[in-house]
Design a protein around this motif. Structure first.
Motif, mmCIF file in Angstrom:
data_model
loop_
_atom_site.group_PDB
_atom_site.id
_atom_site.type_symbol
_atom_site.label_atom_id
_atom_site.label_comp_id
_atom_site.label_asym_id
_atom_site.label_seq_id
_atom_site.Cartn_x
_atom_site.Cartn_y
_atom_site.Cartn_z
ATOM 1 N N GLN A 159 0.829 -1.199 0.000
ATOM 2 C CA GLN A 159 0.000 0.000 0.000
ATOM 3 C C GLN A 159 0.865 1.251 0.000
ATOM 4 O OE1 GLN A 159 -3.320 1.840 2.962
ATOM 5 N NE2 GLN A 159 -3.589 -0.320 2.479
ATOM 6 N N ILE A 160 1.950 1.218 0.742
ATOM 7 C CA ILE A 160 2.893 2.335 0.746
ATOM 8 C C ILE A 160 3.449 2.544 -0.655
ATOM 9 C CG2 ILE A 160 5.096 3.192 1.634
ATOM 10 C CD1 ILE A 160 4.534 1.549 4.200
ATOM 11 N N ALA A 161 3.852 1.443 -1.295
ATOM 12 C CA ALA A 161 4.397 1.522 -2.653
ATOM 13 C C ALA A 161 3.369 2.089 -3.627
ATOM 14 C CB ALA A 161 4.861 0.143 -3.112
ATOM 15 N N SER A 162 2.131 1.651 -3.512
ATOM 16 C CA SER A 162 1.078 2.128 -4.413
ATOM 17 C C SER A 162 0.857 3.629 -4.270
ATOM 18 C CB SER A 162 -0.232 1.384 -4.141
ATOM 19 O OG SER A 162 -0.117 0.015 -4.464
ATOM 20 N N ALA A 163 0.892 4.109 -3.032
ATOM 21 C CA ALA A 163 0.706 5.544 -2.794
ATOM 22 C C ALA A 163 1.856 6.348 -3.396
ATOM 23 C CB ALA A 163 0.582 5.811 -1.297
ATOM 24 N N ILE A 164 3.070 5.887 -3.180
ATOM 25 C CA ILE A 164 4.236 6.583 -3.750
ATOM 26 C C ILE A 164 4.155 6.573 -5.275
ATOM 27 C CG2 ILE A 164 6.741 6.503 -4.041
ATOM 28 C CD1 ILE A 164 6.915 5.331 -1.203
ATOM 29 N N ASN A 165 3.831 5.423 -5.848
ATOM 30 C CA ASN A 165 3.743 5.323 -7.304
ATOM 31 C C ASN A 165 2.667 6.230 -7.879
ATOM 32 O OD1 ASN A 165 5.837 3.493 -7.809
ATOM 33 N ND2 ASN A 165 4.544 1.729 -7.302
ATOM 34 N N LEU A 166 1.561 6.363 -7.166
ATOM 35 C CA LEU A 166 0.487 7.246 -7.629
ATOM 36 C C LEU A 166 0.975 8.689 -7.699
ATOM 37 C CD1 LEU A 166 -2.414 7.794 -8.461
ATOM 38 C CD2 LEU A 166 -3.042 7.851 -6.036
ATOM 39 N N LEU A 167 1.694 9.122 -6.675
ATOM 40 C CA LEU A 167 2.204 10.497 -6.659
ATOM 41 C C LEU A 167 3.271 10.711 -7.729
ATOM 42 C CD1 LEU A 167 2.435 11.092 -2.801
ATOM 43 C CD2 LEU A 167 0.752 12.042 -4.389
ATOM 44 N N LEU A 168 4.080 9.699 -7.992
ATOM 45 C CA LEU A 168 5.115 9.828 -9.016
ATOM 46 C C LEU A 168 4.531 9.808 -10.420
ATOM 47 C CD1 LEU A 168 7.971 7.530 -7.621
ATOM 48 C CD2 LEU A 168 7.774 10.021 -7.472
ATOM 49 N N SER A 169 3.437 9.093 -10.604
ATOM 50 C CA SER A 169 2.850 8.971 -11.943
ATOM 51 C C SER A 169 1.930 10.144 -12.279
ATOM 52 C CB SER A 169 2.068 7.657 -12.064
ATOM 53 O OG SER A 169 0.973 7.621 -11.153
ATOM 54 N N ASP A 170 1.272 10.693 -11.258
ATOM 55 C CA ASP A 170 0.369 11.820 -11.481
ATOM 56 C C ASP A 170 1.048 13.084 -10.960
ATOM 57 O OD1 ASP A 170 -1.701 13.658 -11.672
ATOM 58 O OD2 ASP A 170 -3.239 12.225 -11.054
ATOM 59 N N THR A 171 1.902 13.654 -11.794
ATOM 60 C CA THR A 171 2.722 14.776 -11.342
ATOM 61 C C THR A 171 1.900 16.033 -11.076
ATOM 62 O OG1 THR A 171 3.205 15.306 -13.664
ATOM 63 C CG2 THR A 171 4.795 13.920 -12.488
ATOM 64 N N LYS A 172 0.816 16.217 -11.818
ATOM 65 C CA LYS A 172 -0.026 17.396 -11.591
ATOM 66 C C LYS A 172 -0.696 17.320 -10.225
ATOM 67 C CE LYS A 172 -1.019 18.638 -16.393
ATOM 68 N NZ LYS A 172 -2.086 18.873 -17.404
ATOM 69 N N MET A 173 -1.207 16.136 -9.882
ATOM 70 C CA MET A 173 -1.816 15.954 -8.572
ATOM 71 C C MET A 173 -0.773 16.145 -7.467
ATOM 72 S SD MET A 173 -3.745 12.616 -6.929
ATOM 73 C CE MET A 173 -2.208 11.667 -6.853
ATOM 74 N N ALA A 174 0.406 15.566 -7.666
ATOM 75 C CA ALA A 174 1.462 15.683 -6.662
ATOM 76 C C ALA A 174 1.867 17.140 -6.457
ATOM 77 C CB ALA A 174 2.673 14.847 -7.087
#
Length: 207
Positions: A159-174
């Motif tokens: 779950q930690i990995a999924s959250a990090i990956n989401l932020l890295l993949s969606d740069t506008k959201m991050a």
């Protein structure tokens, strides 16, 4: 709060550094994830390292750690994507934040963590970093109200990995989350605001 917010430099991630931070982060050869603070099992470092097995990035770990425990951490899957920086002075920690893309604070569910606000959360926010944090009630309120990151089960490395990956993949959201976090610290989570609350409490108590 269990930690003293007066030790935070709330101007460290201020408006003047926005363009420089974006430039440094965008030019990184590989995304950098940040953890700064005490390094121990209770602080969730083992699950965070294990999460890196499923993340295409490097975890920068800043903090003092005993050699024996560091040797043990290096045996965990995902450790090949981690860099142990040791203790860093505050100025160097701030510089580290400008290079990183995500700040992690995934402490385990212990009484002293569950009911407190971690100082590193506000440091990450002040630096404009989107955050991945433990899904504790008080922490969830901040993340939900300020839209500055994602909450996870600190025991679940996937779950930690999924959250990090989401932020890295969606740069506008991050980027939006990082900006929301910075503005929230400037407006609400700083010693000036906390001092006002404390003085008001004393005024009411002493009436």
């Amino acid at each position: 709060m269990a930690e003293d917010m007066r030790s935070i430099n709330f101007t460290g991630g201020g408006g003047g550094k926005d363009s420089a931070e974006v430039l440094q982060r965008s030019e990184a050869e590989i995304p950098l994830i940040c953890y700064a603070g005490g390094i121990s099992k209770e602080r969730g470092i083992e699950q965070l390292i294990l999460a890196m097995e499923h993340v295409d990035a490097k975890l920068m770990i800043a903090g003092k750690v005993e050699k024996r425990y560091k040797d043990r951490l290096r045996q965990i899957r995902g450790a090949e994507k981690c860099e142990f920086l040791g203790y860093l002075p505050h100025a160097e920690v701030e510089m580290l934040y400008t290079r990183c893309h995500v700040g992690c604070c995934t402490l385990l569910n212990l009484p002293n963590a569950y009911h407190s606000w971690p100082i590193k959360l506000f440091e990450y926010m002040a630096a404009g970093l989107p955050v991945v944090v433990s899904d504790f009630p008080e922490w969830r309120k901040i993340i939900g109200k300020r839209s500055c990151g994602l909450c996870v089960n600190p025991q679940d490395s996937r779950q930690i990995a999924s959250a990090i990956n989401l932020l890295l993949s969606d740069t506008k959201m991050a980027e939006k989350m990082g900006n929301f976090g910075r503005k929230a610290v400037e407006r609400y989570y700083n010693w000036g605001k906390e001092k006002e609350k404390l003085l008001e409490f004393y005024r009411k108590t002493c009436k």
